[in-house]
Design a protein around this motif. Structure first.
Motif, PDB file in Angstrom:
ATOM      1  N   GLY A  17       0.822  -1.212   0.000  1.00 41.35           N
ATOM      2  CA  GLY A  17       0.000   0.000   0.000  1.00 41.35           C
ATOM      3  C   GLY A  17       0.853   1.258   0.000  1.00 41.35           C
ATOM      4  O   GLY A  17       0.599   2.207  -0.762  1.00 41.35           O
ATOM      5  N   ALA A  18       1.892   1.264   0.843  1.00 45.70           N
ATOM      6  CA  ALA A  18       2.778   2.422   0.921  1.00 45.70           C
ATOM      7  C   ALA A  18       3.462   2.660  -0.428  1.00 45.70           C
ATOM      8  O   ALA A  18       3.581   3.807  -0.893  1.00 45.70           O
ATOM      9  CB  ALA A  18       3.823   2.205   2.015  1.00 45.70           C
ATOM     10  N   ALA A  19       3.876   1.567  -1.065  1.00 46.55           N
ATOM     11  CA  ALA A  19       4.572   1.700  -2.353  1.00 46.55           C
ATOM     12  C   ALA A  19       3.622   2.200  -3.433  1.00 46.55           C
ATOM     13  O   ALA A  19       3.992   3.015  -4.286  1.00 46.55           O
ATOM     14  CB  ALA A  19       5.174   0.352  -2.761  1.00 46.55           C
TER      15      ALA A  19
ATOM     16  N   ALA B 238       9.493  -0.080   4.272  1.00 42.11           N
ATOM     17  CA  ALA B 238       9.607   0.274   2.856  1.00 42.11           C
ATOM     18  C   ALA B 238      10.175   1.682   2.708  1.00 42.11           C
ATOM     19  O   ALA B 238      11.058   1.927   1.882  1.00 42.11           O
ATOM     20  CB  ALA B 238       8.241   0.178   2.177  1.00 42.11           C
ATOM     21  N   SER B 239       9.696   2.599   3.545  1.00 40.93           N
ATOM     22  CA  SER B 239      10.098   3.995   3.407  1.00 40.93           C
ATOM     23  C   SER B 239      11.510   4.239   3.923  1.00 40.93           C
ATOM     24  O   SER B 239      12.343   4.822   3.231  1.00 40.93           O
ATOM     25  CB  SER B 239       9.102   4.876   4.168  1.00 40.93           C
ATOM     26  OG  SER B 239       9.628   6.169   4.346  1.00 40.93           O
TER      27      SER B 239
ATOM     28  N   THR C 150      12.071   1.221  -1.110  1.00 41.28           N
ATOM     29  CA  THR C 150      11.259   0.663  -2.191  1.00 41.28           C
ATOM     30  C   THR C 150      10.486  -0.528  -1.621  1.00 41.28           C
ATOM     31  O   THR C 150      10.573  -0.808  -0.429  1.00 41.28           O
ATOM     32  CB  THR C 150      12.127   0.216  -3.377  1.00 41.28           C
ATOM     33  OG1 THR C 150      11.266  -0.257  -4.406  1.00 41.28           O
ATOM     34  CG2 THR C 150      13.081  -0.887  -2.997  1.00 41.28           C
ATOM     35  N   LEU C 151       9.755  -1.224  -2.469  1.00 39.91           N
ATOM     36  CA  LEU C 151       9.055  -2.439  -2.048  1.00 39.91           C
ATOM     37  C   LEU C 151       9.874  -3.644  -2.502  1.00 39.91           C
ATOM     38  O   LEU C 151      10.282  -3.705  -3.658  1.00 39.91           O
ATOM     39  CB  LEU C 151       7.662  -2.475  -2.697  1.00 39.91           C
ATOM     40  CG  LEU C 151       6.816  -3.716  -2.452  1.00 39.91           C
ATOM     41  CD1 LEU C 151       6.447  -3.848  -0.993  1.00 39.91           C
ATOM     42  CD2 LEU C 151       5.554  -3.662  -3.306  1.00 39.91           C
ATOM     43  N   THR C 152      10.148  -4.582  -1.579  1.00 42.84           N
ATOM     44  CA  THR C 152      10.810  -5.822  -1.988  1.00 42.84           C
ATOM     45  C   THR C 152      10.048  -6.999  -1.385  1.00 42.84           C
ATOM     46  O   THR C 152       9.309  -6.836  -0.418  1.00 42.84           O
ATOM     47  CB  THR C 152      12.269  -5.913  -1.500  1.00 42.84           C
ATOM     48  OG1 THR C 152      12.240  -6.207  -0.106  1.00 42.84           O
ATOM     49  CG2 THR C 152      13.035  -4.634  -1.741  1.00 42.84           C
TER      50      THR C 152
END
Lengths: 309, 359
Positions: B99-101, B262-263, B268-270
């Motif tokens: 969601g954050a990404a 993530a932030s 990033t998103l991994t």
């Protein structure tokens, strides 16, 4: 094409089958052991290590059985005798087993298993059964551990449904207090089945490290322990359904790659979701129908303390 | 013949003796294992402690590792208070990070940082909450087994993010390397005292959850549902709504962990962003006996072990996995010791006398 896929699917099903049957009898005793992944890794690394040093495939398998059993024994002491929380203890066993396998395996990372171990991968055709059209080459031209897997399913099915001990075991899992009152040694049943179940998980792990890819790599089991936990539920705690389920989940495990080689582009990762989604669906359906015979053993996850019954 | 009885109540000093004793036993046991494997156990333990708390930078690293554990553990705590066995933290973290990404990669990079971070946090909490709401809904409606349900949800989330990373979200600029584009600067959490501001969020949440559980009506209702469904029903509580609210909070907090990682950490998103925090948090929550302030302490110790293990690899060429193993051994002993806190073991005089009394 289809046949070669199915032959490979049977191989991919085996680690799942061993671990699933191990977890199945553990849960029949009323214990949810989430340490399957850890026990499989312990079995995988000890099997590989002994195989590497002795070159003897059977000693390697024995080592993996013992390693899985030791992991399960730790879990049994904590959950049965010391009545600790089963979920937490199982997760701890997975952490421990994962650490143990990376630690022991550090020394032979990337090393291939010696030639003697190849005996385990040799395909053997079963005379007679092999002649069955279509099914014969798929089911009966496989390595030796596939056949012991079939035998294991038959034995467990008979044991659970047709023997006195199997009946007692189910009583322990369904209602430990009632089982105790009827003179069944609850602790003995729990210990015995948790430990044997752990040994089977260990063997499932060894199949990964000695047969599937006979080169040591870190985290070789790669989440199959969790699929096994799902499979037990998928199979509604029945050995025959577990066999079918293992074939299906094993097939799904390799389906994406096969489809890609045929030019159909479906991501393996999306295919990988299916076993878990299917398991959730089955949990919902069996709960809604409220069919007792498809549900988990009633005392699953509950510690038994005699004075509280 | 050994006899086991339930303890009425244990004096505080006896409890402390049992707990410290368990940890000492586990260290001795881990030491023996290390010695058998050819390492000097005292040196290993010394390096772990030095690696975790030896310099200011290492302490900062330990804190960075403790942040996701604390936030996730608080989420797990809310569910466990209700005896809802949420073992889906991994998946809820993943979906929160997703969601954050989704926000970070689609909103303009010119947006002011506070607005951007707030949007990311809200969407992460909602996504994590939804991932926990699904099993909670089925639990409330049909009484499905939540342990199994939440466990399965983990893997669906992990596979989903893996699919994005290797498929549609793969950064074209990464030259074939399967990674998702890096967030713009306004989507990366700022630092305070050398550590990203997640530590402030974590500390604030410890206080908030403590007050929520112990001093609010909703928190009290959650505890009652956990202790006795019958009592809750008799008191006229709306059990289904309590289960769903609690799980939205639980999943929301796990989702927030995903956003923080993530932030601030990956930028990033991994697919490995959850890094087993969802599972480790179950253990830390359990060891803290469902108390928010104690979670803080337990998580720092755990983070120290992780950080110390990583340092060990550099300092002594001992594989970092040894820390996992030691962690496991310590946990086994601590779990085992809980038995002696609750039950008293004594030698029964003799079987015969009991029978005589009955007769």
């Amino acid at each position: 094409m289809m046949v070669s896929f199915l032959i490979a699917a049977v191989g991919a099903a085996m680690p799942l089958l061993y671990a699933t049957m191990g977890e199945l009898i553990t849960e029949k005793a009323g214990n949810l052991n989430l340490g399957v992944e850890g026990m499989m890794l312990m079995g995988a690394v000890m099997g590989f290590s002994v195989g590497l040093h002795t070159g003897n495939p059977y000693l390697a398998l024995l080592a993996s059985l013992i390693a899985g059993a030791i992991g399960a024994a730790i879990y049994a002491v904590l959950t049965v005798s010391l009545m600790s929380n089963q979920v937490v203890t199982g997760l701890t066993l997975t952490i421990f087993g994962t650490g143990f396998s990376s630690f022991v395996g550090e020394g032979f990372m990337g090393t291939a298993a010696p030639a003697g171990i190849k005996a385990l991968s040799t395909k053997i055709a079963i005379p007679g059964l092999y002649q069955i059209p279509v099914l014969g080459p798929i089911l009966f031209h496989q390595d030796i551990l596939v056949y012991t897997g079939y035998i294991m399913v038959i034995i467990v099915a008979i044991y659970l449904n047709k023997t006195k001990m199997g009946l007692n075991l189910r009583a322990v899992g369904e209602n430990a207090a009632a089982a105790d009152a009827s003179g069944i040694n609850v602790s003995f049943y729990k210990y015995a089945h948790i430990i044997v179940g752990g040994a089977m998980c260990g063997l499932g792990g060894a199949y990964m490290s000695l047969v599937t890819v006979p080169v040591w790599q870190a985290n070789v089991v790669a989440g199959r322990g969790w699929i096994a936990v799902a499979l037990v539920i998928f199979a509604s705690w029945k050995p025959w359904k577990a066999l079918v389920g293992a074939f299906v989940f094993g097939g799904l495990n390799i389906l994406g790659l096969r489809l890609q080689s045929m030019g159909i582009h479906i991501s393996q990762y999306l295919v990988d979701m299916l076993p878990y989604a299917a398991t959730i669906l089955i949990v919902i359906i069996s709960t809604r129908k409220n069919r007792k015979e498809d549900m988990n053993p009633a005392d699953l996850g509950v510690s038994y303390f005699r004075e509280e019954r | 013949m050994l006899k086991v009885n339930k303890r009425a109540e244990l004096p505080k000093d006896r409890e402390a003796i049992i707990r410290v004793g368990a940890i000492l036993c586990s260290i001795v046991c881990a030491g023996i294992v290390l010695a058998v494997m050819g390492f000097n156990p005292i040196q290993v333990f010394r390096e772990i402690i030095l690696g975790a708390f030896g310099t200011q930078m290492r302490i900062q690293q330990t804190v960075v590792k403790a942040i996701p554990l604390v936030v996730t553990s608080l989420g797990i705590l809310v569910a466990f208070k209700m005896k809802f066995w949420n073992i889906g933290g991994e998946g809820q973290i993943m979906m929160g990070a997703f969601g954050a990404a989704l926000v970070a990669l689609n909103l303009p990079s010119t947006l002011p940082m506070p607005v951007m971070l707030l949007c990311m946090a809200i969407v992460a909490i909602v996504f994590g909450g939804i991932w926990a709401f699904i099993p909670a809904y089925f639990k409330a409606k049909f009484n499905t087994n939540e342990t199994i349900f939440t466990l399965m949800m983990n893997y669906i989330a992990i596979k989903w993010v893996t699919y994005l990373q290797f498929g549609p979200w793969k950064d074209p600029a990464s030259q074939g390397f399967p990674r998702i584009a890096t967030f713009s600067d306004n989507a990366v959490m700022p630092k305070l005292f050398g550590i990203h501001i997640g530590w402030i969020i974590a500390l604030a949440l410890v206080a908030i959850i403590y007050v929520f559980i112990n001093h609010t009506k909703k928190g009290y209702e959650i505890t009652v549902v956990g202790e006795s469904l019958e009592t809750a029903r008799y008191a006229g509580m709306n059990i289904n709504s309590i289960i769903i609210t609690a799980m939205l909070i639980s999943g929301g907090l796990c989702g927030l962990t995903g956003m923080i990682q993530a932030s601030a950490i990956e930028k990033t998103l991994t697919a490995n962003i959850s890094n087993n925090y969802g599972f480790t948090a179950i253990i830390t929550t359990w060891l803290s006996r469902l108390s928010a302030p104690i979670i803080l302490v337990v998580c720092i110790v755990f983070a120290g072990l992780l950080q110390g293990g990583a340092y060990l690899q550099i300092a002594m060429q001992v594989p970092a996995s040894v820390a996992d193993m030691i962690q496991g051994i310590i946990l086994f002993f601590v779990l085992g010791s809980e038995f002696f806190l609750q039950y008293k073991v004594s030698f029964a005089k003799s079987e015969k006398t009991t029978i005589k009394e009955v007769a």
